[in-house]
Structure formats: structure tokens, C-alpha cells
Scaffold this active site. Structure first.
Site, PDB file in Angstrom:
ATOM      1  N   LYS A  90     -14.097  -6.989  -6.803  1.00 58.49           N
ATOM      2  CA  LYS A  90     -14.310  -7.339  -5.402  1.00 58.49           C
ATOM      3  C   LYS A  90     -15.797  -7.610  -5.209  1.00 58.49           C
ATOM      4  O   LYS A  90     -16.637  -6.819  -5.664  1.00 58.49           O
ATOM      5  CB  LYS A  90     -13.849  -6.213  -4.478  1.00 58.49           C
ATOM      6  CG  LYS A  90     -12.346  -5.975  -4.515  1.00 58.49           C
ATOM      7  CD  LYS A  90     -11.940  -4.815  -3.620  1.00 58.49           C
ATOM      8  CE  LYS A  90     -10.427  -4.606  -3.658  1.00 58.49           C
ATOM      9  NZ  LYS A  90      -9.998  -3.422  -2.868  1.00 58.49           N
ATOM     10  N   LYS A  99       0.837  -1.194   0.000  1.00 63.94           N
ATOM     11  CA  LYS A  99       0.000   0.000   0.000  1.00 63.94           C
ATOM     12  C   LYS A  99       0.875   1.248   0.000  1.00 63.94           C
ATOM     13  O   LYS A  99       1.842   1.343   0.769  1.00 63.94           O
ATOM     14  CB  LYS A  99      -0.909   0.011   1.232  1.00 63.94           C
ATOM     15  CG  LYS A  99      -1.931  -1.113   1.283  1.00 63.94           C
ATOM     16  CD  LYS A  99      -3.044  -0.883   0.289  1.00 63.94           C
ATOM     17  CE  LYS A  99      -4.164  -1.903   0.481  1.00 63.94           C
ATOM     18  NZ  LYS A  99      -5.315  -1.646  -0.407  1.00 63.94           N
TER      19      LYS A  99
END
EC number: 5.1.1.-
Length: 337
Positions: free
Chosen positions: A245, A148
Site C-alpha cells: 500500500k 472483512k
């Protein structure tokens, strides 16, 4: 049919930092659909950046309780609820219920010839560079890592730290909408030098048009910029990969349709997660059978998982039929925490 809705809180093993937020625990909604003899389970975390919460998801599920009383199937559900966490939980519960009824695993009905273990990324939050290097070493089993990033000025050091710690792994980065185009351009030589293979959602969704003039040497993946099937129509040509997702698109049913549409357009396909237990990874694992990149490490980041759970080893994930979507799934997957 009858619906039961539960809200559960699951602590993370370590604080998990992304752009604009640090998680120490996650709240999840579990939907149980029963027909008197069989039951099916689905889990949803929802899409927090769109304002979804466990309370809002549970309330949305309640709006269709009366419709389930008269019987329900996955096709009808698509027209009753919009994409998002509530539909995801119920759609997955219906898939699981079908498996319990038919004694046939869900992957067969999803068009999978024979499921295989999937190489999955292991995710490292946007912590201090020395800490992300330590986490990369600690993920000894990982053969693929997603890091990230936040656009805060430390990203180059983070990337170099992970690559120095793990020169052997496939490496992707996720900007979580934290960059400007100028910031991305400045960081790109570092990403190339570190052999980064994928850059996920670098800019805010409203800035996607800026990417059309940027000739990225690394493939760009759309995450927040692509929600359900309809959003593919407006997606910037700068993206060559989409991240599906189940919480975003509303379940396994729409996720499979997105795979086929993206493939028909020549795009790469990735499956990801919004954090969750193995109950959420199992239906996404079916999507992973069709994907180029699999990011289903949610349970790895938790302090504990469900029993039975997904199996992780040698950088791979495997979801057995008795976890979800098979003839032996149900109470064992949904109740034991």
C-alpha cells in the site's frame, strides 16, 4: 518548488467496519507540488493504526518545505522522509509533476509496456451476515470480492453468506489482525469449503511467529506485517503474498522496488489501499500492472469521487492518463471533488 497542502473529508456511501473500527468518512491529505509552470498532485490517507493523522501528515510535509524551495526529486525525497503518508503524498506529486513536465505518462517511467485494466476486488465490511450477503448481491459488477472478518464468532456465517450470494466470484478474506491462531484453525475448513483464495493478515503482527507451525491450505498475505522495503527482511515465511500500500511504504517509488524484491523471492504481490479517491488509486494502479491481486476499490466505497476519476466496469479498474501521472493531469485531478 512550492508545496500546497490540503486536508479533505470524504463521506462513505455506507459505514465500513473492520476489526476495532467503523468508518463513516475518511480524512485525506492532498499535496500539490509546483515548479512555476507545472504542478503535480498526490493523495494520502496515512496509516491510522500507526498513529498517523491528517494533522501529523501535513506537519511532516511542512518539515521539508524549505528543501523543496531549492528543488526536489524522488530519489532525494526517499532520504528526507520516512515511509508513511507524508512521503507518499509528496512522492506521488513528484511523479505527477514529472509527467506534466515531460508530457510522458508515469507508467512509462515505471517500466510498464502498456497498461491494462485490472481486475479489482470490491470490499465488504464486517457487518451482520445477512447484510454482507446483500452487499455481495449489490456489487453486481464485482468479479472479485474481499470480505472483512473480525474473529468475533460471526465470520463463518459471513463467509457462507457471501459465497451463497455470489458463487461466481473470486473470494478473499481479510482478518485485519483480529484472530488468534486457534480461531483461524477453527475457521479454516469453512474458508476452504467456500473456495476462499486468499487470507490476509489473520493475526496480530507480534503473533506472526505462530503462523510458522500452521500449514495453511490457503495462501496467507501479509498486510500490517509488511510496511516498506526494509520490513521484507524480517517477514515470516508463513506469508507467500505481500500487500503493498502506498500509504504504508511511502509512495510509488518504494512500491515498485518492493514488487521487484518480492518477485525475486518468489512471492506473490498484491496492491491495496487505505481508502481514498481516484487520485490515490491512479499511482497504485501502476503497481497493479505487476500484481497478482489488485484491491483498488476505494472510490467505490465513497459517496462521490473526483472528476475525472477511475473507471469501474465489469469488475475492472482503469485509470486514464488525464487522471494522474500524464501530460493532462494536474488541476483537473486534484481540485474537482
Amino acid at each position: 518548488m512550492d508545496i500546497e497542502v490540503r486536508v479533505e473529508t470524504w463521506p462513505l456511501a455506507n459505514p465500513f467496519r473492520i476489526t476495532g473500527r467503523t468508518y463513516t468518512e475518511i480524512d485525506l491529505v492532498v499535496a500539490v507540488v509546483r515548479d512555476g509552470e507545472h504542478e503535480g498532485y498526490g493523495e494520502a490517507a496515512g496509516v491510522d493504526y500507526l498513529g498517523e493523522t491528517p494533522t501529523s501528515i501535513a506537519a511532516e510535509i511542512e518539515t521539508v518545505r524549505s528543501a523543496f524551495a531549492g528543488g526536489m526529486d524522488r530519489t532525494r525525497l526517499q532520504s528526507l522522509l520516512p515511509i508513511g503518508g507524508a512521503r507518499n503524498a509528496l512522492d506521488c506529486a513528484l511523479w505527477d509533476l514529472e509527467g506534466a513536465r515531460s508530457r510522458r505518462p508515469a507508467w512509462q517511467d515505471a517500466g510498464v509496456t502498456r497498461p491494462k485494466p485490472c481486475l479489482t476486488t470490491w470490499t465488504i465490511g464486517a457487518d451482520a451476515p445477512d447484510l454482507v450477503g446483500e452487499r455481495a448481491l449489490a456489487f453486481a459488477d464485482a468479479r472479485a470480492i474481499k470480505l472483512k472478518l473480525t474473529g468475533d464468532g460471526l465470520d463463518a456465517e459471513r463467509v457462507r453468506a457471501v459465497r451463497a450470494a455470489r458463487p461466481d466470484v473470486w473470494l478473499g478474506v481479510d482478518g485485519n489482525r483480529g484472530f488468534t491462531l486457534a480461531g483461524l484453525e477453527k475457521l479454516m475448513p469453512v474458508l476452504v469449503d467456500a473456495r476462499v483464495s486468499l487470507v490476509e493478515q489473520p493475526l496480530s503482527v507480534d503473533l506472526d511467529a505462530d503462523l510458522t507451525s500452521f500449514a495453511s491450505p490457503i495462501p496467507l498475505a501479509a498486510d500490517e506485517s509488511v510496511q516498506g522495503l526494509a520490513s521484507l527482511e524480517a517477514l515470516s515465511d508463513a506469508f507467500s503474498v505481500i500487500n503493498i500500500k502506498l500509504d504504508k511504504c511511502g509512495g510509488l517509488t518504494e512500491a515498485l522496488a518492493m514488487v521487484h524484491t518480492a518477485r525475486a523471492r518468489g512471492m506473490g504481490v498484491m496492491v491495496g489501499n487505505m481508502l481514498g479517491t481516484s487520485l490515490a488509486m491512479a499511482p497504485a494502479f501502476i503497481v497493479g500492472q505487476f500484481c497478482d491481486v489488485v484491491d483498488l476499490d476505494g472510490p467505490v466505497l465513497l459517496r462521490r469521487d473526483r472528476v475525472p476519476g477511475a473507471q469501474y466496469g465489469d469488475g475492472m479498474i482503469w485509470c486514464p492518463d488525464d487522471l494522474w501521472g500524464g501530460p493532462h493531469s494536474g488541476a483537473s485531478a486534484g481540485l474537482h471533488a
